[in-house]
Scaffold this active site. Sequence first.
Site, PDB file in Angstrom:
ATOM      1  N   GLY A   6     -48.471  65.345  25.474  1.00 36.46           N
ATOM      2  CA  GLY A   6     -47.967  66.682  25.164  1.00 36.46           C
ATOM      3  C   GLY A   6     -46.655  66.641  24.411  1.00 36.46           C
TER       4      GLY A   6
ATOM      5  N   SER B   8     -48.000  64.011  31.017  1.00 33.76           N
ATOM      6  CA  SER B   8     -47.370  63.563  32.244  1.00 33.76           C
ATOM      7  C   SER B   8     -45.981  64.182  32.382  1.00 33.76           C
ATOM      8  CB  SER B   8     -47.250  62.041  32.205  1.00 33.76           C
ATOM      9  OG  SER B   8     -46.327  61.613  33.155  1.00 33.76           O
TER      10      SER B   8
ATOM     11  N   ILE C 135     -43.485  61.025  32.541  1.00 35.37           N
ATOM     12  CA  ILE C 135     -43.195  60.145  31.396  1.00 35.37           C
ATOM     13  C   ILE C 135     -42.354  60.849  30.326  1.00 35.37           C
ATOM     14  CG2 ILE C 135     -44.268  58.812  29.519  1.00 35.37           C
ATOM     15  CD1 ILE C 135     -46.515  58.187  31.588  1.00 35.37           C
TER      16      ILE C 135
ATOM     17  N   LYS D 237     -34.405  73.362   4.989  1.00 38.42           N
ATOM     18  CA  LYS D 237     -34.010  72.038   4.482  1.00 38.42           C
ATOM     19  C   LYS D 237     -34.341  71.970   2.992  1.00 38.42           C
ATOM     20  CE  LYS D 237     -35.397  67.170   5.134  1.00 38.42           C
ATOM     21  NZ  LYS D 237     -36.190  66.248   5.968  1.00 38.42           N
TER      22      LYS D 237
ATOM     23  N   PRO E  82     -34.133  65.796  -3.555  1.00 41.86           N
ATOM     24  CA  PRO E  82     -34.330  67.233  -3.358  1.00 41.86           C
ATOM     25  C   PRO E  82     -35.817  67.577  -3.237  1.00 41.86           C
ATOM     26  CG  PRO E  82     -34.045  66.748  -5.690  1.00 41.86           C
ATOM     27  CD  PRO E  82     -34.026  65.429  -4.986  1.00 41.86           C
TER      28      PRO E  82
ATOM     29  N   LEU F 255     -47.067  58.914  17.390  1.00 43.85           N
ATOM     30  CA  LEU F 255     -46.454  57.601  17.609  1.00 43.85           C
ATOM     31  C   LEU F 255     -47.473  56.585  18.103  1.00 43.85           C
ATOM     32  CD1 LEU F 255     -43.095  58.794  19.246  1.00 43.85           C
ATOM     33  CD2 LEU F 255     -43.488  58.121  16.859  1.00 43.85           C
TER      34      LEU F 255
ATOM     35  N   THR G  28     -41.002  61.696   7.949  1.00 47.14           N
ATOM     36  CA  THR G  28     -42.399  61.838   7.546  1.00 47.14           C
ATOM     37  C   THR G  28     -43.386  61.871   8.710  1.00 47.14           C
ATOM     38  OG1 THR G  28     -42.276  59.451   7.237  1.00 47.14           O
ATOM     39  CG2 THR G  28     -42.230  60.812   5.254  1.00 47.14           C
TER      40      THR G  28
HETATM   41  C1  LIG Z   1     -35.183  58.112  16.377  1.00 45.66           C
HETATM   42  C2  LIG Z   1     -36.346  58.905  15.911  1.00 45.66           C
HETATM   43  C3  LIG Z   1     -36.153  59.914  14.974  1.00 45.66           C
HETATM   44  C4  LIG Z   1     -37.233  60.654  14.510  1.00 45.66           C
HETATM   45  N1  LIG Z   1     -37.034  61.602  13.538  1.00 45.66           N
HETATM   46  C5  LIG Z   1     -38.093  62.248  13.021  1.00 45.66           C
HETATM   47  C6  LIG Z   1     -37.935  63.232  12.012  1.00 45.66           C
HETATM   48  O1  LIG Z   1     -36.827  63.545  11.579  1.00 45.66           O
HETATM   49  N2  LIG Z   1     -39.041  63.835  11.537  1.00 45.66           N
HETATM   50  C7  LIG Z   1     -40.283  63.551  12.003  1.00 45.66           C
HETATM   51  O2  LIG Z   1     -41.266  64.105  11.499  1.00 45.66           O
HETATM   52  N3  LIG Z   1     -40.454  62.664  12.989  1.00 45.66           N
HETATM   53  C8  LIG Z   1     -39.409  62.010  13.505  1.00 45.66           C
HETATM   54  N4  LIG Z   1     -39.600  61.126  14.510  1.00 45.66           N
HETATM   55  C9  LIG Z   1     -40.936  60.945  15.053  1.00 45.66           C
HETATM   56  C10 LIG Z   1     -41.280  62.093  15.983  1.00 45.66           C
HETATM   57  O3  LIG Z   1     -40.308  62.170  17.017  1.00 45.66           O
HETATM   58  C11 LIG Z   1     -42.655  61.862  16.609  1.00 45.66           C
HETATM   59  O4  LIG Z   1     -43.567  61.547  15.599  1.00 45.66           O
HETATM   60  C12 LIG Z   1     -43.132  63.123  17.279  1.00 45.66           C
HETATM   61  O5  LIG Z   1     -42.193  63.563  18.211  1.00 45.66           O
HETATM   62  C13 LIG Z   1     -44.463  62.896  17.962  1.00 45.66           C
HETATM   63  O6  LIG Z   1     -44.326  62.076  19.078  1.00 45.66           O
HETATM   64  P1  LIG Z   1     -45.627  61.893  19.970  1.00 45.66           P
HETATM   65  O7  LIG Z   1     -46.095  63.251  20.380  1.00 45.66           O
HETATM   66  O8  LIG Z   1     -46.566  61.032  19.247  1.00 45.66           O
HETATM   67  O9  LIG Z   1     -45.108  61.066  21.222  1.00 45.66           O
HETATM   68  P2  LIG Z   1     -44.196  61.494  22.489  1.00 45.66           P
HETATM   69  O10 LIG Z   1     -43.239  62.565  22.159  1.00 45.66           O
HETATM   70  O11 LIG Z   1     -43.659  60.221  23.017  1.00 45.66           O
HETATM   71  O12 LIG Z   1     -45.224  62.103  23.526  1.00 45.66           O
HETATM   72  C14 LIG Z   1     -46.041  61.277  24.316  1.00 45.66           C
HETATM   73  C15 LIG Z   1     -46.764  62.133  25.324  1.00 45.66           C
HETATM   74  O13 LIG Z   1     -47.730  61.312  26.000  1.00 45.66           O
HETATM   75  C16 LIG Z   1     -47.683  61.603  27.382  1.00 45.66           C
HETATM   76  N5  LIG Z   1     -48.152  60.438  28.140  1.00 45.66           N
HETATM   77  C17 LIG Z   1     -47.824  59.142  27.961  1.00 45.66           C
HETATM   78  N6  LIG Z   1     -48.431  58.380  28.892  1.00 45.66           N
HETATM   79  C18 LIG Z   1     -49.159  59.227  29.667  1.00 45.66           C
HETATM   80  C19 LIG Z   1     -49.980  59.055  30.806  1.00 45.66           C
HETATM   81  N7  LIG Z   1     -50.184  57.853  31.370  1.00 45.66           N
HETATM   82  N8  LIG Z   1     -50.548  60.159  31.346  1.00 45.66           N
HETATM   83  C20 LIG Z   1     -50.352  61.393  30.807  1.00 45.66           C
HETATM   84  N9  LIG Z   1     -49.589  61.603  29.730  1.00 45.66           N
HETATM   85  C21 LIG Z   1     -48.992  60.531  29.177  1.00 45.66           C
HETATM   86  C22 LIG Z   1     -46.232  61.929  27.668  1.00 45.66           C
HETATM   87  O14 LIG Z   1     -46.105  62.707  28.833  1.00 45.66           O
HETATM   88  C23 LIG Z   1     -45.880  62.732  26.410  1.00 45.66           C
HETATM   89  O15 LIG Z   1     -46.232  64.092  26.615  1.00 45.66           O
HETATM   90  C24 LIG Z   1     -38.532  60.400  15.014  1.00 45.66           C
HETATM   91  C25 LIG Z   1     -38.716  59.423  15.984  1.00 45.66           C
HETATM   92  C26 LIG Z   1     -37.645  58.674  16.424  1.00 45.66           C
HETATM   93  C27 LIG Z   1     -37.869  57.611  17.461  1.00 45.66           C
END
Ligand SMILES: Cc1cc2nc3c(=O)[nH]c(=O)nc-3n(C[C@H](O)[C@H](O)[C@H](O)COP(=O)(O)OP(=O)(O)OC[C@H]3O[C@@H](n4cnc5c(N)ncnc54)[C@H](O)[C@@H]3O)c2cc1C
Length: 495
Positions: free
Chosen positions: A12, A39, A42, A78, A98, A334, A345
């Site tokens: 989520g 979760s 997490i 932006k 830009p 991710l 991106t």
């Molecule tokens: C330093 C940094 C800067 C960033 N800056 C940018 C930016 O400027 N622009 C941009 O587009 N992106 C950026 N990103 C990337 C962006 O943050 C992610 O792509 C975006 O937030 C998506 O993350 P996610 O949903 O894939 O993972 P997460 O946010 O990690 O979510 C993972 C989810 O999985 C769930 N989960 C994990 N294991 C379990 C389990 N066993 N049971 C149930 N649920 C589970 C967790 O509860 C959570 O809800 C950045 C990332 C980093 C690290």
Amino acid sequence: MTPPQHIAIVGGGTAGWMTACLLRQRWRERGIEITLIESAEIGTVGVGEGSTPYLRRFFATLGIAERDWMPACDATYKCGIRFPGWSSVEGYESYVHPFFNEADRELGNQFFTNACLRRRGQAADANPQDFFLAAELARQRRAPLYKAEGPGTDYAYHFDAGKLGVFLRGHAVGLGVRHVVDTIARVEQHEGGDIAAVHLKGGTRIAADLFVDCSGFKGLLINETLGEPFLPYRDNLFNDRAIAIPTPLVDGEDIPSETVSTALRHGWAWQIPLTTRYGNGYVYSSDFISDDDAERELREHLGAAAEGASARRLRMRVGRVDRHWSRNCVAVGLAQGFIEPLEATALMLIQLSVEGLIAALEADDFGRGRQADYNRRVNGMFEGVRDYVVAHYRLNTRRDTDYWRANRAHRHISDRLASLLDVWDRGGDFEAELESHGSALMYLRPSWYALFAGMGRFPAELRAAPQAVTAAQAKARLGPMATTFSSHRSQLLGQ
Ligand SMILES: Cc1cc2nc3c(=O)[nH]c(=O)nc-3n(C[C@H](O)[C@H](O)[C@H](O)COP(=O)(O)OP(=O)(O)OC[C@H]3O[C@@H](n4cnc5c(N)ncnc54)[C@H](O)[C@@H]3O)c2cc1C
């Protein structure tokens, strides 16, 4: 094939909720049930606050207006990204990538011409920050929206990642997505290897036909369950850590309308303006600096504004999975991979991955016939973005640390990037070179020019040039043009 009856999204974070919104919006009429499991233990990565212009299409697809989501997410406009400190070439110590506008046609073309003159050793001004409307708007802290009718402007957003997640969750649940909060304890597979169900700590078993792995860096389904290999980009993208520290906006000051990405000693620091605060962070390589030293350096960079503010330390898994869609599981966000956030991106790649998945499934009557093609396309997107980001490091001209010298010197660049650099440096036909790579580059011609010219990648010896538009002449035209746009603060907050 019949469409899947039930899709389970694991995670989520922004990826999970963006996926839930897009899939449900598209397939609601087909009666496909969607469950998102996250979760509470997490948590999400909690960063990711800048976008590319693609996010405008995301909200348009969902039929959500800016006035409905932007205030809820402390969002700002932006105009582009500014890069101070990457280059030590005189006149190019800071440049801008830009977003491009129709109004740029004339001066933008002049910029391309000047860059080509300069590339061939003739004196001409070629810093993109002097030639593009978006750069001038950002300089004057204006919003990229015409007050009256005008040619189209392109722009992106900054937003609070946590609030965006909450907003998208509300929207998805409103569309009928089932939301389950519990931790997955075990994944059950069919004999053939497909995922059958996830078992939650609370004892519930959730079965589905298709699983979307949005579980973040760990890749719970794609890596840990299905064993898909992860291919790191460590050879040419060294950064693997980040530290985030928020700071307050300066009272009474207008709100900036650009991201600033300042090169520091062992990486770079972002500054992202929201309506309520700045998001700041340092992205760096643990091979070159310790976490404590990096935090010290970031605090020094931020100055008094960061006093007393707490820091969050993050580890980044940079690279991508080999196959994003494997068996009945598709990894998004991710979990599928991450290119460090220099060009913001990740959300764009999430959106393009999900849009591509919808197209692939619909084109093959919900079968897996397009799986290999889908994986090839998504890998191509990752490689295209990676090359553009790698080029920033490659072109740096800092001399202060081994980090920057190593980034400039390593040999691990793709043939495509090597060829672009070669043609640029030789004064060859850069237009033809760009065209020969087509959409594989992910970034269009102006972005490549802005990067190569913006870093001051030119011969040191200059001859007198034919008549070229100077930076001062360009600015004299852009300055008044920009004054027809509202101030950023008044556009966002009405004050
Ligand atoms: C330093 C940094 C800067 C960033 N800056 C940018 C930016 O400027 N622009 C941009 O587009 N992106 C950026 N990103 C990337 C962006 O943050 C992610 O792509 C975006 O937030 C998506 O993350 P996610 O949903 O894939 O993972 P997460 O946010 O990690 O979510 C993972 C989810 O999985 C769930 N989960 C994990 N294991 C379990 C389990 N066993 N049971 C149930 N649920 C589970 C967790 O509860 C959570 O809800 C950045 C990332 C980093 C690290």
